[in-house]
Design a protein around this motif. Structure first.
Motif, PDB file in Angstrom:
ATOM      1  N   GLY A  75      36.806  29.931  -5.442  1.00 18.59           N
ATOM      2  CA  GLY A  75      36.106  29.543  -6.661  1.00 18.59           C
ATOM      3  C   GLY A  75      35.708  28.076  -6.593  1.00 18.59           C
ATOM      4  N   CYS A  76      34.522  27.787  -7.084  1.00 17.54           N
ATOM      5  CA  CYS A  76      33.983  26.422  -6.992  1.00 17.54           C
ATOM      6  C   CYS A  76      34.855  25.405  -7.741  1.00 17.54           C
ATOM      7  N   PHE A  77      35.297  25.733  -8.936  1.00 16.24           N
ATOM      8  CA  PHE A  77      36.104  24.789  -9.701  1.00 16.24           C
ATOM      9  C   PHE A  77      37.481  24.591  -9.073  1.00 16.24           C
ATOM     10  N   TRP A  78      38.178  25.684  -8.805  1.00 18.58           N
ATOM     11  CA  TRP A  78      39.569  25.614  -8.374  1.00 18.58           C
ATOM     12  C   TRP A  78      39.746  25.084  -6.962  1.00 18.58           C
ATOM     13  N   HIS A  79      38.731  25.212  -6.131  1.00 22.64           N
ATOM     14  CA  HIS A  79      38.886  24.823  -4.730  1.00 22.64           C
ATOM     15  C   HIS A  79      38.004  23.638  -4.328  1.00 22.64           C
TER      16      HIS A  79
ATOM     17  N   ALA B  64      44.980  15.697  -9.780  1.00 20.27           N
ATOM     18  CA  ALA B  64      46.130  15.979  -8.912  1.00 20.27           C
ATOM     19  C   ALA B  64      46.235  17.477  -8.619  1.00 20.27           C
ATOM     20  N   LYS B  65      46.033  18.308  -9.640  1.00 15.11           N
ATOM     21  CA  LYS B  65      46.116  19.759  -9.490  1.00 15.11           C
ATOM     22  C   LYS B  65      45.057  20.258  -8.504  1.00 15.11           C
ATOM     23  N   LEU B  66      43.827  19.843  -8.675  1.00 11.31           N
ATOM     24  CA  LEU B  66      42.739  20.313  -7.818  1.00 11.31           C
ATOM     25  C   LEU B  66      42.873  19.764  -6.397  1.00 11.31           C
TER      26      LEU B  66
ATOM     27  N   LYS C  62      45.704  19.172  -4.945  1.00 12.05           N
ATOM     28  CA  LYS C  62      46.776  19.966  -4.357  1.00 12.05           C
ATOM     29  C   LYS C  62      46.243  21.332  -3.903  1.00 12.05           C
ATOM     30  N   ASN C  63      45.340  21.918  -4.674  1.00 12.32           N
ATOM     31  CA  ASN C  63      44.732  23.189  -4.274  1.00 12.32           C
ATOM     32  C   ASN C  63      43.978  23.041  -2.953  1.00 12.32           C
ATOM     33  N   MET C  64      43.199  21.977  -2.834  1.00 13.22           N
ATOM     34  CA  MET C  64      42.406  21.768  -1.617  1.00 13.22           C
ATOM     35  C   MET C  64      43.315  21.493  -0.414  1.00 13.22           C
ATOM     36  N   THR C  65      44.385  20.747  -0.639  1.00 14.00           N
ATOM     37  CA  THR C  65      45.348  20.492   0.443  1.00 14.00           C
ATOM     38  C   THR C  65      46.000  21.792   0.888  1.00 14.00           C
ATOM     39  N   ARG C  66      46.377  22.631  -0.074  1.00 13.89           N
ATOM     40  CA  ARG C  66      46.982  23.919   0.243  1.00 13.89           C
ATOM     41  C   ARG C  66      45.997  24.800   1.026  1.00 13.89           C
TER      42      ARG C  66
END
Length: 130
Positions: A55-59, A77-79, A81-85
């Protein structure tokens, strides 16, 4: 956030329908081998191909990602962390011999399915065959 769907999204289902209609069989939402609490959207197990429809927003899509203004620091910080994961998952799978394909939700499902099919065809081709 709890109501936000994380699996079986409309873009993911569209791609899966096209793949299935073209005769390709796959598994969905398979756990990432050796990594707890992470799943692969579409898996071609024998060929070791993992497909993610992000998803464009979450990733953090470079074209469509938005930054919430309310509680901006927490969201950043949340987003991040998503990209790092995502990067960590991709590296883990590649080091285990998997081919990882990542697509954005805004990409046309027909193009995504075509690229997946082409990757699968080349993975199934015996060595030395062109």
């Amino acid at each position: 956030m709890s109501r936000q769907g994380s699996r079986d999204t409309a873009p993911e289902i569209a791609v899966r329908r096209l793949l299935h209609a073209s005769g390709l069989r796959y598994r969905v939402h398979v756990p990432v081998p050796g990594v707890p609490r992470r799943t692969i959207d579409i898996v071609f197990g024998k060929a070791k191909i993992a497909v993610f429809v992000d998803g464009c927003f979450w990733h953090g899509c470079p074209l469509h990602a938005t930054q919430p203004k309310a509680n901006a620091e927490w969201w950043r910080a949340k987003l991040d962390k998503n990209m790092t994961r995502d990067r960590d998952t991709t590296e883990h799978l590649r080091s285990a011999g998997w081919t990882v394909l990542r697509f954005w939700e805004h990409e046309p499902p027909e193009e995504v399915a075509r690229r997946i099919a082409a990757t699968l065809a080349s993975a199934r081709r015996p060595l030395g065959e062109a």
